[in-house]
Design a protein around this motif. Structure first.
Motif, mmCIF file in Angstrom:
data_model
loop_
_atom_site.group_PDB
_atom_site.id
_atom_site.type_symbol
_atom_site.label_atom_id
_atom_site.label_comp_id
_atom_site.label_asym_id
_atom_site.label_seq_id
_atom_site.Cartn_x
_atom_site.Cartn_y
_atom_site.Cartn_z
ATOM 1 N N MET A 50 36.812 13.873 13.135
ATOM 2 C CA MET A 50 35.611 13.640 13.974
ATOM 3 C C MET A 50 35.723 13.037 15.047
ATOM 4 N N LYS A 51 34.821 13.118 15.442
ATOM 5 C CA LYS A 51 34.131 12.445 17.112
ATOM 6 C C LYS A 51 33.518 11.176 16.815
ATOM 7 N N ILE A 52 34.212 10.020 17.519
ATOM 8 C CA ILE A 52 33.128 8.946 17.275
ATOM 9 C C ILE A 52 32.583 9.168 19.690
ATOM 10 N N ILE A 53 31.360 8.810 19.117
ATOM 11 C CA ILE A 53 31.072 8.370 20.749
ATOM 12 C C ILE A 53 30.164 7.451 20.829
ATOM 13 N N GLU A 54 30.863 6.178 21.400
ATOM 14 C CA GLU A 54 30.267 4.818 21.889
ATOM 15 C C GLU A 54 28.622 4.988 22.374
ATOM 16 N N THR A 55 27.933 4.417 22.124
ATOM 17 C CA THR A 55 26.801 3.734 23.326
ATOM 18 C C THR A 55 26.286 3.174 23.230
ATOM 19 N N ALA A 56 25.915 2.854 24.646
ATOM 20 C CA ALA A 56 25.880 1.707 25.832
ATOM 21 C C ALA A 56 25.563 0.471 25.547
ATOM 22 N N ILE A 57 25.180 0.632 24.237
ATOM 23 C CA ILE A 57 24.935 -1.135 23.348
ATOM 24 C C ILE A 57 26.383 -1.330 22.736
ATOM 25 N N PRO A 58 27.292 -2.127 22.351
ATOM 26 C CA PRO A 58 28.677 -2.345 21.541
ATOM 27 C C PRO A 58 28.022 -2.869 19.931
ATOM 28 N N GLY A 59 27.794 -1.507 19.490
ATOM 29 C CA GLY A 59 28.280 -1.637 17.687
ATOM 30 C C GLY A 59 27.926 -0.697 16.817
ATOM 31 N N PRO A 60 26.362 0.030 17.309
ATOM 32 C CA PRO A 60 25.989 1.662 16.979
ATOM 33 C C PRO A 60 27.199 2.691 17.555
ATOM 34 N N LEU A 61 27.243 3.453 16.669
ATOM 35 C CA LEU A 61 28.294 4.875 17.122
ATOM 36 C C LEU A 61 27.302 6.618 16.672
ATOM 37 N N PHE A 90 37.183 7.457 8.383
ATOM 38 C CA PHE A 90 36.821 6.420 8.680
ATOM 39 C C PHE A 90 37.440 5.072 8.586
ATOM 40 N N ARG A 91 37.853 4.456 7.764
ATOM 41 C CA ARG A 91 39.346 3.079 8.254
ATOM 42 C C ARG A 91 39.844 3.511 9.788
ATOM 43 N N GLU A 92 40.392 4.728 9.464
ATOM 44 C CA GLU A 92 41.636 5.161 10.440
ATOM 45 C C GLU A 92 40.540 5.341 11.727
ATOM 46 N N ALA A 93 39.436 5.446 12.182
ATOM 47 C CA ALA A 93 38.758 5.554 13.224
ATOM 48 C C ALA A 93 37.952 3.534 13.387
ATOM 49 N N GLY A 94 38.883 2.791 12.871
ATOM 50 C CA GLY A 94 37.866 1.891 12.823
ATOM 51 C C GLY A 94 37.067 1.103 12.496
ATOM 52 N N LEU A 95 36.472 2.267 11.581
ATOM 53 C CA LEU A 95 34.828 2.158 10.183
ATOM 54 C C LEU A 95 35.658 1.535 9.013
ATOM 55 N N PHE A 109 25.090 8.582 12.954
ATOM 56 C CA PHE A 109 24.335 7.590 13.407
ATOM 57 C C PHE A 109 24.689 6.391 12.766
ATOM 58 N N TRP A 110 25.440 5.834 13.376
ATOM 59 C CA TRP A 110 26.042 4.149 12.650
ATOM 60 C C TRP A 110 25.836 3.183 13.046
ATOM 61 N N VAL A 111 24.420 2.220 12.894
ATOM 62 C CA VAL A 111 23.303 1.650 12.889
ATOM 63 C C VAL A 111 24.417 -0.002 11.848
ATOM 64 N N PRO A 112 25.640 -1.052 12.827
ATOM 65 C CA PRO A 112 25.236 -1.940 12.111
ATOM 66 C C PRO A 112 24.540 -3.548 11.819
ATOM 67 N N GLU A 113 25.126 -3.559 11.203
ATOM 68 C CA GLU A 113 24.163 -5.027 10.621
ATOM 69 C C GLU A 113 24.111 -5.661 11.717
ATOM 70 N N GLY A 114 23.064 -6.255 12.086
ATOM 71 C CA GLY A 114 22.452 -6.737 12.991
ATOM 72 C C GLY A 114 21.544 -6.502 14.265
ATOM 73 N N PHE A 115 20.610 -5.369 13.698
ATOM 74 C CA PHE A 115 19.996 -4.216 14.355
ATOM 75 C C PHE A 115 19.213 -3.496 13.304
ATOM 76 N N ALA A 116 17.803 -3.979 14.192
ATOM 77 C CA ALA A 116 16.277 -3.267 13.277
ATOM 78 C C ALA A 116 16.572 -1.755 13.357
ATOM 79 N N HIS A 117 15.697 -0.630 12.845
ATOM 80 C CA HIS A 117 16.438 0.255 12.666
ATOM 81 C C HIS A 117 15.265 1.207 12.477
ATOM 82 N N GLY A 118 15.031 2.532 12.932
ATOM 83 C CA GLY A 118 13.851 3.214 12.413
ATOM 84 C C GLY A 118 14.023 5.018 13.018
ATOM 85 N N PHE A 119 13.099 5.053 12.901
ATOM 86 C CA PHE A 119 13.065 7.065 12.766
ATOM 87 C C PHE A 119 11.592 7.382 12.958
ATOM 88 N N LEU A 120 11.444 8.857 13.994
ATOM 89 C CA LEU A 120 11.083 9.167 14.281
ATOM 90 C C LEU A 120 10.949 11.210 14.032
#
Length: 180
Positions: free
Chosen positions: A1-12, A35-40, A109-120
């Motif tokens: 799998m490919k993990i892409i970091e975002t402009a905000i640390p945490g979400p992937l 996922f564990r091997e990828a740091g998650l 999309f990984w949304v970690p603890e500490g974030f509000a989440h929503g979708f359209l």
């Protein structure tokens, strides 16, 4: 799998390996060791599935106390998925990340603890699936207003009003949420 970091640390953004042929496709959406091997290093306790018509906006939800990390994906249709940083000590507090998740691109999309989440939802009959790291606790759930100008999410709604629940219509301003 490919993990892409975002402009905000945490979400992937996570792009799984997809194996396809004339019969269809196969992909792993969760493999603890990979996922564990990828740091998650994640422990999921609940899976959820929602279906919505085009133009439905769900969120921006979070739990405090008892925050949930969410691994989200779309199996039918498409969404514009958003995470808002609510970690008060973060230099990115109040900033948001948006990503398009579709049945075709198969991104997660990984949304970690500490974030509000929503979708359209961008298409009719959109199926949205997510794994959670903590159980749903309605007494701890809060909603950040989807249209709070201090956050400034650029939802792809054109000139249409999204379809929202009564609860989400009462979302709080960023200044009033119980941040982490």
């Amino acid at each position: 799998m490919k993990i892409i970091e975002t402009a905000i640390p945490g979400p992937l953004i996570i792009e799984p390996r997809v194996f396809g042929d004339a019969r269809g496709f196969f992909m792993e959406t969760w493999n603890d060791a990979v996922f564990r091997e990828a740091g998650l290093d994640l422990a999921f306790v609940q899976d959820n599935h929602s279906r919505s018509e085009k133009g439905v906006l769900r969120g921006l939800h979070f739990q405090n106390p008892g925050p949930q990390g969410k691994l989200v994906r779309v199996t039918n249709g498409a969404v514009f998925d958003v995470a808002v940083d609510l970690r008060k000590d973060s230099p990115h507090f109040g900033k948001w990340i948006g990503v398009e998740l579709t049945a075709e691109n198969k991104r997660m999309f990984w949304v970690p603890e500490g974030f509000a989440h929503g979708f359209l939802t961008l298409e009719d009959d959109t199926d949205f699936l997510y794994k959670c790291t903590a159980p749903y606790a309605p007494q701890s759930e809060h909603t950040l207003a989807w249209d709070d100008p201090s956050v400034g999410i650029e939802w792809p709604v054109a000139n249409l009003a999204p379809i929202i629940s009564e609860k989400d219509a009462k979302g709080l301003a960023l200044a009033d949420v119980p941040a982490f």
